[in-house]
Write an enzyme that holds these catalytic residues in place. Sequence first.
Site: not given
Ligand code: AMP
Ligand code: ZN
Length: 114
Positions: A3, A29, A93, A95, A100
């Site tokens: 994860c 982010d 949405g 991902t 978080h």
């Molecule tokens: P969600 O789409 O709500 O699950 O948000 C996941 C967020 O994590 C997205 O806005 C991505 O840009 C961000 N994200 C994914 N990988 C990383 C990372 N390594 N460092 C910082 N943000 C990340």
């Molecule tokens: Zn986790």
Amino acid sequence: MDCIFCKIANKEIPTNFVYEDEFVVAFNDISPVAPVHVLVVPKKHIANLLELTSDDGQLMLHIMATVIPKIANEQGLAENGFRLVVNTKEDGGQTVPHLHFHILGARAMAWPPG
Ligand code: AMP
Ligand code: ZN
């Protein structure tokens, strides 16, 4: 567990934290959608909001009442406000399947969201 937010929280992936305590990390982010876009992530792996249990009550109160206001203040968002987003599962949405909180600010947000 494979994860990405667990790996960030336990420092397997080096990340600059804007906030850290025993229970939570917060970092910018990687793909910001606002001038301020901070993710607040509990260190405990919880897949999404629907997986919270009453055992997580103190954690959620800590995030909502202490961590998010502190970050909002530090990021200069207290005067004009900000948006808090918790994308949940496919239609939300989400991902990254580790709970978080997106703190979005320093611009006016549209409503309704897309
Ligand atoms: P969600 O789409 O709500 O699950 O948000 C996941 C967020 O994590 C997205 O806005 C991505 O840009 C961000 N994200 C994914 N990988 C990383 C990372 N390594 N460092 C910082 N943000 C990340
Ligand atoms: Zn986790």
